[in-house]
Design a protein around this motif. Structure first.
Motif, PDB file in Angstrom:
ATOM      1  N   LEU A  52       0.796  -1.222   0.000  1.00 59.08           N
ATOM      2  CA  LEU A  52       0.000   0.000   0.000  1.00 59.08           C
ATOM      3  C   LEU A  52       0.834   1.281   0.000  1.00 59.08           C
ATOM      4  O   LEU A  52       0.479   2.257  -0.649  1.00 59.08           O
ATOM      5  CB  LEU A  52      -0.938  -0.013   1.207  1.00 59.08           C
ATOM      6  N   PHE A  53       1.962   1.280   0.666  1.00 60.51           N
ATOM      7  CA  PHE A  53       2.759   2.499   0.809  1.00 60.51           C
ATOM      8  C   PHE A  53       3.978   2.528  -0.117  1.00 60.51           C
ATOM      9  O   PHE A  53       4.842   3.384   0.036  1.00 60.51           O
ATOM     10  CB  PHE A  53       3.178   2.667   2.270  1.00 60.51           C
ATOM     11  N   LEU A  54       4.046   1.634  -1.083  1.00 68.09           N
ATOM     12  CA  LEU A  54       5.206   1.560  -1.982  1.00 68.09           C
ATOM     13  C   LEU A  54       5.038   2.367  -3.267  1.00 68.09           C
ATOM     14  O   LEU A  54       5.948   2.413  -4.072  1.00 68.09           O
ATOM     15  CB  LEU A  54       5.510   0.099  -2.344  1.00 68.09           C
ATOM     16  N   GLU A  55       3.885   2.974  -3.486  1.00 75.44           N
ATOM     17  CA  GLU A  55       3.632   3.744  -4.708  1.00 75.44           C
ATOM     18  C   GLU A  55       3.909   2.901  -5.960  1.00 75.44           C
ATOM     19  O   GLU A  55       4.766   3.213  -6.773  1.00 75.44           O
ATOM     20  CB  GLU A  55       4.463   5.026  -4.725  1.00 75.44           C
ATOM     21  N   VAL A  56       3.145   1.846  -6.089  1.00 80.52           N
ATOM     22  CA  VAL A  56       3.288   0.897  -7.190  1.00 80.52           C
ATOM     23  C   VAL A  56       2.374   1.289  -8.346  1.00 80.52           C
ATOM     24  O   VAL A  56       1.225   1.668  -8.136  1.00 80.52           O
ATOM     25  CB  VAL A  56       2.928  -0.526  -6.693  1.00 80.52           C
ATOM     26  N   ASP A  57       2.893   1.205  -9.581  1.00 79.93           N
ATOM     27  CA  ASP A  57       2.096   1.441 -10.791  1.00 79.93           C
ATOM     28  C   ASP A  57       1.615   0.138 -11.426  1.00 79.93           C
ATOM     29  O   ASP A  57       0.602   0.120 -12.113  1.00 79.93           O
ATOM     30  CB  ASP A  57       2.932   2.186 -11.846  1.00 79.93           C
ATOM     31  N   LEU A  58       2.366  -0.943 -11.219  1.00 78.64           N
ATOM     32  CA  LEU A  58       2.118  -2.199 -11.916  1.00 78.64           C
ATOM     33  C   LEU A  58       2.529  -3.359 -11.021  1.00 78.64           C
ATOM     34  O   LEU A  58       3.589  -3.320 -10.391  1.00 78.64           O
ATOM     35  CB  LEU A  58       2.940  -2.226 -13.216  1.00 78.64           C
ATOM     36  N   VAL A  59       1.691  -4.398 -10.996  1.00 78.22           N
ATOM     37  CA  VAL A  59       2.016  -5.628 -10.280  1.00 78.22           C
ATOM     38  C   VAL A  59       2.241  -6.711 -11.326  1.00 78.22           C
ATOM     39  O   VAL A  59       1.404  -6.921 -12.209  1.00 78.22           O
ATOM     40  CB  VAL A  59       0.890  -6.044  -9.312  1.00 78.22           C
ATOM     41  N   VAL A  60       3.377  -7.381 -11.230  1.00 81.75           N
ATOM     42  CA  VAL A  60       3.731  -8.442 -12.173  1.00 81.75           C
ATOM     43  C   VAL A  60       3.809  -9.753 -11.413  1.00 81.75           C
ATOM     44  O   VAL A  60       4.426  -9.834 -10.346  1.00 81.75           O
ATOM     45  CB  VAL A  60       5.094  -8.130 -12.852  1.00 81.75           C
ATOM     46  N   GLY A  61       3.158 -10.786 -11.957  1.00 82.61           N
ATOM     47  CA  GLY A  61       3.186 -12.114 -11.348  1.00 82.61           C
ATOM     48  C   GLY A  61       3.928 -13.087 -12.223  1.00 82.61           C
ATOM     49  O   GLY A  61       3.803 -13.057 -13.449  1.00 82.61           O
ATOM     50  N   LEU A  62       4.718 -13.961 -11.576  1.00 84.35           N
ATOM     51  CA  LEU A  62       5.503 -14.951 -12.316  1.00 84.35           C
ATOM     52  C   LEU A  62       4.693 -16.217 -12.566  1.00 84.35           C
ATOM     53  O   LEU A  62       3.898 -16.633 -11.725  1.00 84.35           O
ATOM     54  CB  LEU A  62       6.773 -15.307 -11.555  1.00 84.35           C
ATOM     55  N   ASP A  63       4.953 -16.801 -13.708  1.00 83.71           N
ATOM     56  CA  ASP A  63       4.346 -18.060 -14.139  1.00 83.71           C
ATOM     57  C   ASP A  63       4.725 -19.151 -13.143  1.00 83.71           C
ATOM     58  O   ASP A  63       5.897 -19.373 -12.895  1.00 83.71           O
ATOM     59  CB  ASP A  63       4.893 -18.399 -15.528  1.00 83.71           C
ATOM     60  N   SER A  64       3.825 -19.760 -12.484  1.00 79.48           N
ATOM     61  CA  SER A  64       2.391 -19.656 -12.603  1.00 79.48           C
ATOM     62  C   SER A  64       1.704 -19.274 -11.306  1.00 79.48           C
ATOM     63  O   SER A  64       0.602 -18.740 -11.322  1.00 79.48           O
ATOM     64  CB  SER A  64       1.818 -20.974 -13.102  1.00 79.48           C
ATOM     65  N   ARG A  65       2.332 -19.498 -10.171  1.00 82.09           N
ATOM     66  CA  ARG A  65       1.639 -19.188  -8.913  1.00 82.09           C
ATOM     67  C   ARG A  65       1.517 -17.697  -8.656  1.00 82.09           C
ATOM     68  O   ARG A  65       0.626 -17.259  -7.942  1.00 82.09           O
ATOM     69  CB  ARG A  65       2.305 -19.915  -7.751  1.00 82.09           C
ATOM     70  N   GLY A  66       2.397 -16.906  -9.242  1.00 75.99           N
ATOM     71  CA  GLY A  66       2.254 -15.457  -9.153  1.00 75.99           C
ATOM     72  C   GLY A  66       0.966 -14.979  -9.800  1.00 75.99           C
ATOM     73  O   GLY A  66       0.451 -13.911  -9.480  1.00 75.99           O
ATOM     74  N   PHE A  67       0.419 -15.799 -10.711  1.00 80.42           N
ATOM     75  CA  PHE A  67      -0.853 -15.471 -11.364  1.00 80.42           C
ATOM     76  C   PHE A  67      -2.014 -15.560 -10.383  1.00 80.42           C
ATOM     77  O   PHE A  67      -3.051 -14.932 -10.568  1.00 80.42           O
ATOM     78  CB  PHE A  67      -1.155 -16.423 -12.519  1.00 80.42           C
ATOM     79  N   LEU A  68      -1.883 -16.396  -9.355  1.00 79.89           N
ATOM     80  CA  LEU A  68      -2.935 -16.531  -8.359  1.00 79.89           C
ATOM     81  C   LEU A  68      -2.930 -15.358  -7.381  1.00 79.89           C
ATOM     82  O   LEU A  68      -3.976 -14.941  -6.899  1.00 79.89           O
ATOM     83  CB  LEU A  68      -2.749 -17.827  -7.570  1.00 79.89           C
ATOM     84  N   LEU A  69      -1.740 -14.858  -7.098  1.00 78.60           N
ATOM     85  CA  LEU A  69      -1.590 -13.805  -6.098  1.00 78.60           C
ATOM     86  C   LEU A  69      -1.802 -12.412  -6.674  1.00 78.60           C
ATOM     87  O   LEU A  69      -2.469 -11.574  -6.062  1.00 78.60           O
ATOM     88  CB  LEU A  69      -0.196 -13.899  -5.474  1.00 78.60           C
ATOM     89  N   GLY A  70      -1.229 -12.144  -7.829  1.00 79.36           N
ATOM     90  CA  GLY A  70      -1.240 -10.808  -8.408  1.00 79.36           C
ATOM     91  C   GLY A  70      -2.611 -10.202  -8.621  1.00 79.36           C
ATOM     92  O   GLY A  70      -2.872  -9.077  -8.167  1.00 79.36           O
ATOM     93  N   ILE A  72      -5.513 -10.778  -7.261  1.00 84.23           N
ATOM     94  CA  ILE A  72      -6.200 -10.512  -5.997  1.00 84.23           C
ATOM     95  C   ILE A  72      -5.716  -9.184  -5.424  1.00 84.23           C
ATOM     96  O   ILE A  72      -6.497  -8.351  -4.974  1.00 84.23           O
ATOM     97  CB  ILE A  72      -5.932 -11.647  -4.979  1.00 84.23           C
ATOM     98  N   ILE A  73      -4.412  -8.979  -5.473  1.00 83.72           N
ATOM     99  CA  ILE A  73      -3.793  -7.775  -4.923  1.00 83.72           C
ATOM    100  C   ILE A  73      -4.142  -6.562  -5.774  1.00 83.72           C
ATOM    101  O   ILE A  73      -4.447  -5.479  -5.255  1.00 83.72           O
ATOM    102  CB  ILE A  73      -2.267  -7.961  -4.841  1.00 83.72           C
ATOM    103  N   CYS A  74      -4.109  -6.728  -7.074  1.00 87.38           N
ATOM    104  CA  CYS A  74      -4.398  -5.611  -7.982  1.00 87.38           C
ATOM    105  C   CYS A  74      -5.798  -5.061  -7.793  1.00 87.38           C
ATOM    106  O   CYS A  74      -6.005  -3.849  -7.883  1.00 87.38           O
ATOM    107  CB  CYS A  74      -4.206  -6.050  -9.424  1.00 87.38           C
ATOM    108  N   MET A  75      -6.745  -5.929  -7.532  1.00 84.59           N
ATOM    109  CA  MET A  75      -8.114  -5.467  -7.306  1.00 84.59           C
ATOM    110  C   MET A  75      -8.182  -4.597  -6.057  1.00 84.59           C
ATOM    111  O   MET A  75      -8.873  -3.582  -6.043  1.00 84.59           O
ATOM    112  CB  MET A  75      -9.061  -6.657  -7.202  1.00 84.59           C
ATOM    113  N   GLU A  76      -7.457  -4.969  -5.027  1.00 85.75           N
ATOM    114  CA  GLU A  76      -7.442  -4.189  -3.784  1.00 85.75           C
ATOM    115  C   GLU A  76      -6.729  -2.846  -3.976  1.00 85.75           C
ATOM    116  O   GLU A  76      -7.142  -1.844  -3.429  1.00 85.75           O
ATOM    117  CB  GLU A  76      -6.750  -4.972  -2.667  1.00 85.75           C
ATOM    118  N   LEU A  77      -5.640  -2.853  -4.747  1.00 83.94           N
ATOM    119  CA  LEU A  77      -4.833  -1.646  -4.943  1.00 83.94           C
ATOM    120  C   LEU A  77      -5.308  -0.783  -6.100  1.00 83.94           C
ATOM    121  O   LEU A  77      -4.826   0.332  -6.276  1.00 83.94           O
ATOM    122  CB  LEU A  77      -3.366  -2.032  -5.191  1.00 83.94           C
ATOM    123  N   GLU A  78      -6.215  -1.342  -6.919  1.00 82.22           N
ATOM    124  CA  GLU A  78      -6.689  -0.676  -8.131  1.00 82.22           C
ATOM    125  C   GLU A  78      -5.525  -0.333  -9.063  1.00 82.22           C
ATOM    126  O   GLU A  78      -5.423   0.771  -9.599  1.00 82.22           O
ATOM    127  CB  GLU A  78      -7.533   0.554  -7.789  1.00 82.22           C
TER     128      GLU A  78
END
Length: 177
Positions: A52-70, A72-78
């Motif tokens: 939340l406090f990192l000032e992120v523009d983009l979340v990148v998930g690695l093949d393949s389990r990062g696809f499960l996490l990313g 979910i997080i992006c929806m919360e962070l918009e």
């Protein structure tokens, strides 16, 4: 529930399998977290609270389990989510980066039209071991013009010293030697 209690929920939900995929290896499986809705919410909360406090523009998930996490997080962070996939899995304009794993070679790709120059990016995956996949993802994002600000994982096998290869901040929630 405080941060330490949430981390303990994750630790308790992670399932360890001895001698998988080969003798002498202890496989740490995050899917136990996904089977426990309370642990899954705790994982989401921990990640969102951290990013939340990192000032992120983009979340990148690695093949393949990062696809499960990313996502979910992006929806919360918009914030948008972008996958890094193995070679030949993404359409459109892609940039590639080949790398060596402990058991062979692989190539990662990313769709370049969705990476803005200078985008403050966080990479998320389930586990950091030797750091080969994460290092390749960092290089791929640099080639695409992004600024990687942190690598985030649920589990870190700290004895394998993967973070030392990355040259960037690394955050993990559960560590094993």
């Amino acid at each position: 529930m405080n941060k330490n209690e949430k981390i303990q929920l994750l630790r308790d939900a992670i399932v360890s399998y001895s001698d998988f995929p080969k003798p002498g290896i202890i496989f740490r499986d995050i899917f136990g977290i996904f089977r426990n809705i309370v642990a899954m919410r705790a994982m989401k909360d921990l990640i969102v609270e951290h990013i939340l406090f990192l000032e992120v523009d983009l979340v990148v998930g690695l093949d393949s389990r990062g696809f499960l996490l990313g996502p979910i997080i992006c929806m919360e962070l918009e914030k948008p989510f972008l996958p890094i996939r193995k070679k030949g899995k993404l359409p459109g304009n892609v940039v590639q980066h080949a790398f060596t794993l402990e058991y062979g070679e692989a190539t990662f790709e990313i769709q370049t039209e969705y990476v803005k120059k200078g985008a403050r990016t966080i990479i998320i995956d389930d586990l950091l071991a030797t750091g080969g996949s994460m290092a390749a993802a960092i290089e791929l994002l640099k080639l695409s013009g992004a600024e990687v600000i942190e690598c985030l994982t649920i589990i870190e096998l700290s004895g394998l010293k993967g973070r030392e290869k990355l040259g960037l901040p690394v955050h993990s929630f559960v560590q094993y030697d």
